[in-house]
Design an enzyme around this catalytic site. Structure first.
Site, PDB file in Angstrom:
ATOM      1  N   GLN A   1       1.116  -1.147  -0.086  1.00 44.82           N
ATOM      2  CA  GLN A   1       0.218  -0.129   0.237  1.00 44.82           C
ATOM      3  C   GLN A   1       1.354   1.135  -0.186  1.00 44.82           C
ATOM      4  O   GLN A   1       0.596   2.350   0.796  1.00 44.82           O
ATOM      5  CB  GLN A   1      -1.189  -0.068   1.445  1.00 44.82           C
ATOM      6  CG  GLN A   1      -1.746  -1.290   1.206  1.00 44.82           C
ATOM      7  CD  GLN A   1      -2.603  -1.053  -0.007  1.00 44.82           C
ATOM      8  OE1 GLN A   1      -2.675   0.049  -0.814  1.00 44.82           O
ATOM      9  NE2 GLN A   1      -4.196  -2.063  -0.486  1.00 44.82           N
ATOM     10  N   SER A   2       1.951   0.854  -0.661  1.00 40.70           N
ATOM     11  CA  SER A   2       3.020   2.757  -0.641  1.00 40.70           C
ATOM     12  C   SER A   2       2.351   3.563  -1.552  1.00 40.70           C
ATOM     13  O   SER A   2       1.334   3.433  -2.708  1.00 40.70           O
ATOM     14  CB  SER A   2       4.525   1.696  -1.337  1.00 40.70           C
ATOM     15  OG  SER A   2       4.901   3.472  -1.476  1.00 40.70           O
ATOM     16  N   ASN A   3       2.409   4.612  -0.685  1.00 42.69           N
ATOM     17  CA  ASN A   3       2.130   5.690  -1.335  1.00 42.69           C
ATOM     18  C   ASN A   3       3.022   6.237  -1.761  1.00 42.69           C
ATOM     19  O   ASN A   3       2.868   7.205  -3.032  1.00 42.69           O
ATOM     20  CB  ASN A   3       2.601   7.039  -0.186  1.00 42.69           C
ATOM     21  CG  ASN A   3       0.818   6.942   0.950  1.00 42.69           C
ATOM     22  OD1 ASN A   3       0.159   6.415   0.538  1.00 42.69           O
ATOM     23  ND2 ASN A   3       0.677   7.754   1.796  1.00 42.69           N
TER      24      ASN A   3
ATOM     25  N   ALA B   1       4.925   4.131  -4.023  1.00 39.05           N
ATOM     26  CA  ALA B   1       5.093   3.196  -5.398  1.00 39.05           C
ATOM     27  C   ALA B   1       4.017   3.774  -6.257  1.00 39.05           C
ATOM     28  O   ALA B   1       3.670   3.953  -7.636  1.00 39.05           O
ATOM     29  CB  ALA B   1       4.638   1.627  -4.652  1.00 39.05           C
TER      30      ALA B   1
END
Length: 239
Positions: free
Chosen positions: A74-76, A78
């Protein structure tokens, strides 16, 4: 000190607002202001976009057609990389800590909607993320593609320039409000934002101490990380 920021592409809606938190200030008995970098852009907003303006400019200058980066599922960062890259005609390969069976929702869903290729790695493999991304880049070159590798969080010396620029922007807003800050506080997840803030405070002469609030790892790790970023900025960018 005379210093010119490197070239960048325009991705963020700038300047972001500076707001006084009236009720919180009253509760603390101190004036607290917030720089609304959550509003850099609707679909790909947040602090990562300022860093990516410089990193993607370098990728385009290098003739890249594919951005390679990493993060949690859930990387912002990425998600922002994938959306910003797609907007500029660049493909993205994301090395994500997670598993294919994880729910297709949130940032991971947005990654897939904009066409990012996702490579899942375990927590143990993610500790070798730079090595994994280097291998991904080699594989892409073997397929006649031109990758540009962006580190976790966009946190290298070039990415940190986004927050050197933010401090310049912030100083103008503070001066206009007649405010002299004594503290600047930000989250500390991969190091680039705080590194840029620290360099900007020194460069533009703000009389404030800067604090990073840890969200992962420990202070010793980031002491080494920040030192390396400063050294790279001096060596590679002329700061």
């Amino acid at each position: 000190m005379s210093f010119s920021l490197p070239p960048k592409v325009s991705l963020a809606v700038l300047p972001t607002r500076l707001e006084r938190l009236d009720r919180y200030s009253a509760r603390l008995g101190r004036n607290v202001w917030i720089k609304r970098d959550d509003l850099t852009e609707a679909g790909a907003g947040g602090n990562k976009l300022r860093k990516l303006e410089y990193l993607i400019a370098a990728a385009l200058d290098a003739g890249a057609d594919t951005l390679v980066t990493c993060g949690g599922i859930q990387s912002n960062h990425a998600r922002t990389t994938a959306i910003a890259g797609a907007r500029l005609g660049l493909k993205s390969v994301l090395v994500l800590r997670g598993a294919p069976e994880d729910a297709l929702e949130g940032n991971y869903l947005l990654d897939r909607l904009v066409g990012a290729e996702v490579i899942f790695v375990s927590t143990e493999e993610y500790e070798r993320r730079d090595e994994v991304m280097a291998q991904v880049a080699d594989d892409l070159r073997a397929r006649d593609r031109t990758p540009y590798v962006i580190p976790e969080g966009g946190s290298n010396a070039l990415g940190a320039m986004g927050y050197v620029e933010m401090v310049r922007e912030l100083k103008g807003q503070l001066d206009a409000q007649g405010v002299t800050p004594d503290s600047i506080v930000c989250c500390l997840g991969s190091g680039g934002t705080l590194a840029g803030v620290l360099m900007g405070v020194a460069l533009y002469g703000l009389p404030a101490r800067s604090y990073g609030v840890l969200i992962q790892r420990d202070a010793q790790y980031f002491t080494g990380c920040l030192d390396a970023l400063f050294e790279d900025a001096v060596r590679d960018l002329g700061l």
